[in-house]
Design a protein around this motif. Structure first.
Motif, mmCIF file in Angstrom:
data_model
loop_
_atom_site.group_PDB
_atom_site.id
_atom_site.type_symbol
_atom_site.label_atom_id
_atom_site.label_comp_id
_atom_site.label_asym_id
_atom_site.label_seq_id
_atom_site.Cartn_x
_atom_site.Cartn_y
_atom_site.Cartn_z
ATOM 1 N N VAL A 151 22.014 -86.496 -18.772
ATOM 2 C CA VAL A 151 21.754 -85.068 -18.587
ATOM 3 C C VAL A 151 20.392 -84.721 -19.167
ATOM 4 O O VAL A 151 19.875 -85.399 -20.070
ATOM 5 N N ASP A 152 19.793 -83.669 -18.647
ATOM 6 C CA ASP A 152 18.466 -83.252 -19.099
ATOM 7 C C ASP A 152 18.509 -82.420 -20.366
ATOM 8 O O ASP A 152 17.480 -82.232 -21.024
ATOM 9 N N GLY A 153 19.663 -81.886 -20.702
ATOM 10 C CA GLY A 153 19.806 -81.066 -21.898
ATOM 11 C C GLY A 153 21.270 -80.815 -22.192
ATOM 12 O O GLY A 153 22.145 -81.155 -21.389
ATOM 13 N N LEU A 154 21.540 -80.202 -23.346
ATOM 14 C CA LEU A 154 22.920 -79.971 -23.786
ATOM 15 C C LEU A 154 23.056 -78.583 -24.387
ATOM 16 O O LEU A 154 22.199 -78.151 -25.177
ATOM 17 N N VAL A 155 24.133 -77.885 -24.006
ATOM 18 C CA VAL A 155 24.497 -76.617 -24.634
ATOM 19 C C VAL A 155 25.891 -76.783 -25.227
ATOM 20 O O VAL A 155 26.831 -77.152 -24.518
ATOM 21 N N VAL A 156 26.016 -76.534 -26.515
ATOM 22 C CA VAL A 156 27.305 -76.628 -27.212
ATOM 23 C C VAL A 156 27.799 -75.212 -27.450
ATOM 24 O O VAL A 156 27.110 -74.412 -28.092
ATOM 25 N N VAL A 157 28.972 -74.889 -26.928
ATOM 26 C CA VAL A 157 29.497 -73.532 -26.997
ATOM 27 C C VAL A 157 30.709 -73.506 -27.910
ATOM 28 O O VAL A 157 31.716 -74.169 -27.652
ATOM 29 N N GLY A 158 30.612 -72.726 -28.997
ATOM 30 C CA GLY A 158 31.743 -72.584 -29.901
ATOM 31 C C GLY A 158 31.680 -73.561 -31.063
ATOM 32 O O GLY A 158 30.678 -74.220 -31.327
ATOM 33 N N THR A 159 32.806 -73.657 -31.768
ATOM 34 C CA THR A 159 32.898 -74.457 -32.980
ATOM 35 C C THR A 159 33.405 -75.856 -32.664
ATOM 36 O O THR A 159 34.373 -76.013 -31.926
ATOM 37 N N LEU A 160 32.774 -76.862 -33.246
ATOM 38 C CA LEU A 160 33.205 -78.244 -33.080
ATOM 39 C C LEU A 160 33.787 -78.767 -34.398
ATOM 40 O O LEU A 160 33.242 -78.489 -35.472
ATOM 41 N N PRO A 161 34.884 -79.521 -34.338
ATOM 42 C CA PRO A 161 35.468 -80.065 -35.563
ATOM 43 C C PRO A 161 34.627 -81.175 -36.185
ATOM 44 O O PRO A 161 34.732 -81.462 -37.358
ATOM 45 N N ASP A 162 33.782 -81.825 -35.407
ATOM 46 C CA ASP A 162 32.980 -82.941 -35.891
ATOM 47 C C ASP A 162 31.580 -82.812 -35.317
ATOM 48 O O ASP A 162 31.397 -82.755 -34.106
ATOM 49 N N THR A 163 30.591 -82.740 -36.200
ATOM 50 C CA THR A 163 29.227 -82.504 -35.740
ATOM 51 C C THR A 163 28.349 -83.749 -35.806
ATOM 52 O O THR A 163 27.162 -83.677 -35.501
ATOM 53 N N ASP A 164 28.896 -84.890 -36.215
ATOM 54 C CA ASP A 164 28.085 -86.110 -36.288
ATOM 55 C C ASP A 164 27.556 -86.493 -34.900
ATOM 56 O O ASP A 164 26.397 -86.857 -34.738
ATOM 57 N N GLY A 165 28.436 -86.428 -33.905
ATOM 58 C CA GLY A 165 28.019 -86.773 -32.551
ATOM 59 C C GLY A 165 26.983 -85.809 -32.020
ATOM 60 O O GLY A 165 26.092 -86.196 -31.265
ATOM 61 N N LEU A 166 27.079 -84.531 -32.403
ATOM 62 C CA LEU A 166 26.102 -83.544 -31.955
ATOM 63 C C LEU A 166 24.723 -83.864 -32.516
ATOM 64 O O LEU A 166 23.724 -83.772 -31.798
ATOM 65 N N ALA A 167 24.664 -84.230 -33.773
ATOM 66 C CA ALA A 167 23.373 -84.593 -34.367
ATOM 67 C C ALA A 167 22.773 -85.791 -33.642
ATOM 68 O O ALA A 167 21.555 -85.863 -33.432
ATOM 69 N N GLU A 168 23.611 -86.728 -33.242
ATOM 70 C CA GLU A 168 23.141 -87.914 -32.520
ATOM 71 C C GLU A 168 22.533 -87.531 -31.180
ATOM 72 O O GLU A 168 21.468 -88.020 -30.792
ATOM 73 N N VAL A 169 23.217 -86.643 -30.439
ATOM 74 C CA VAL A 169 22.715 -86.224 -29.137
ATOM 75 C C VAL A 169 21.457 -85.374 -29.282
ATOM 76 O O VAL A 169 20.483 -85.540 -28.537
ATOM 77 N N ALA A 170 21.463 -84.448 -30.242
ATOM 78 C CA ALA A 170 20.329 -83.535 -30.410
ATOM 79 C C ALA A 170 19.049 -84.272 -30.776
ATOM 80 O O ALA A 170 17.947 -83.764 -30.547
ATOM 81 N N ALA A 171 19.182 -85.471 -31.355
ATOM 82 C CA ALA A 171 17.993 -86.261 -31.679
ATOM 83 C C ALA A 171 17.357 -86.850 -30.430
ATOM 84 O O ALA A 171 16.195 -87.257 -30.462
ATOM 85 N N ARG A 172 18.111 -86.884 -29.312
ATOM 86 C CA ARG A 172 17.610 -87.500 -28.083
ATOM 87 C C ARG A 172 17.450 -86.512 -26.929
ATOM 88 O O ARG A 172 16.711 -86.767 -25.995
#
Length: 380
Positions: A151-172
């Protein structure tokens, strides 16, 4: 005098049939019997090279109007459809945006998605959605999935129970967080409602009607904490800290129902036989974390014989379609969900242009929608 290539003795219907047959034969010849037309066939029909057809498909400005039109005409005549996967490999873009929701059952997300899609679609981007609730391994699961889909980008909507994966994606990937205030990542923009201010609006409204015993059904995560903080700040500002009651909820209808039962059913007190507990032991107004838990609280109140708003005032949050159902007609804080989605899309488009820009934060101002679920308290 112009010379006509048409045979004057040939009927018009016959000429039309012949032309249609020629186009059909062209399609068949361009792709082979039973095979779809190819970019080579388009190039041959238009009298240009395959590379020029590719430039037209990429909307390149380096193509003259005449040749561009010839290619477009050939595409239309042959019924050619570009291979999206192949174009993605060449352009290094898929023109898709990953959208991760923490719970697709929440109606609040519908309006956020509408705001997102209205702007993304206008810029040729499509949404691919995933529900974080369905994957308990939310972090690594969605990180791997969205990266594999390129995907060309990511939008995360709402609260996530685990943010480790989000940090991984946001770095790329260009990433935007919508409807939440965390996590704070170096290059991930954040668009949310001013939840603390919205909670104060709801609480001030109840205090202004004359309520003093007000309870709050709290939510989870930082959004829940901010709304609780706004409730407590408003109660404290009016000297009502001693009568402010907070009970936990989970943002669901069942959670709101159970919380309201706890709040509205006073504990047993020593009394003479046959005496009822005084009504003063229960709150006269409830402020729910969201509309869904507010609906649960309304059901609990009705089961306990309490009328809304004559016996109990009730305010929700999010201003979803639930609050606008006529037989509910719930007062609710409008957190401008459509605007949150639209701004998140704008932030993502900007982030895709400038991926290394510092992270930004936008808070959308809330408003209280007054309907029919609040009134002045009845005298004790």
């Amino acid at each position: 005098m112009e010379r006509s290539n048409e045979r004057l003795d040939e009927p018009a219907d016959a000429r039309a049939d012949a032309q249609a047959g020629g186009r059909a034969a062209g399609r068949k010849g361009a792709g082979g019997a039973g095979r779809p037309p190819t970019i080579r066939g388009v190039a041959e029909r238009a009298g240009v090279s395959k590379s020029l057809v590719s430039l037209v498909l990429q909307d390149s400005p380096r193509v003259s109007d005449t040749k561009r039109q010839a290619v477009l005409d050939a595409i239309e005549e042959l019924g050619y459809r570009p291979n999206a996967a192949a174009r993605s490999l060449v352009a290094r873009r898929t023109h898709t945006v990953g959208v991760l929701l923490n719970d697709m059952r929440n109606p609040w997300f519908v309006e956020v998605l509408d705001g997102l899609n209205s702007l993304l679609q206008a810029h040729g981007l499509r949404m691919l959605m995933a529900d974080g609730r369905l994957d308990r391994r939310t972090g690594q699961g969605f990180a791997r999935t969205f990266q594999e889909l390129r995907v060309d980008g990511l939008v995360v909507v709402g609260t996530l129970p685990d943010t480790d994966g989000l940090a991984e994606v946001a770095a790329r990937l260009p990433t935007v967080i919508a409807g939440n205030h965390e996590p704070r990542l170096p290059h991930a923009d954040l668009v949310a409602n001013d939840d603390e201010r919205g909670a104060r609006l709801a609480t001030e409204h109840l205090i202004g009607l004359g309520h003093r015993r007000i309870a709050h059904i709290a939510g989870q995560g930082l959004v829940g904490e901010l709304r609780r903080r706004g409730f407590e700040a408003a109660m404290r500002a009016h000297g009502l800290t001693g009568s402010a009651v907070v009970t936990s909820g989970d943002g669901t209808e069942e959670g709101g129902y159970r919380a309201a039962v706890r709040l509205l059913t006073p504990p047993p007190v020593p009394a003479r036989p046959g005496a009822r507990p005084p009504a003063a032991q229960r709150p006269t107004a409830l402020f729910a974390f969201n509309d869904i838990s507010g609906v649960g609280a309304l059901s609990a109140a009705q089961e306990l014989g309490l009328r809304i708003p004559a016996d109990l005032s009730l305010v929700g949050y999010d201003n979803t379609y639930l609050a606008r159902i006529r037989h509910l007609w719930l007062n609710s804080v409008n957190n401008a969900s459509h605007e949150v989605g639209r701004r998140a899309a704008r932030c993502l488009l900007d982030r895709m242009e400038r991926p290394d820009a510092p992270a930004g934060q936008q808070l959308v101002a809330p408003e209280l929608e007054i309907r029919g679920s609040t009134a002045a308290p009845r005298p004790d």
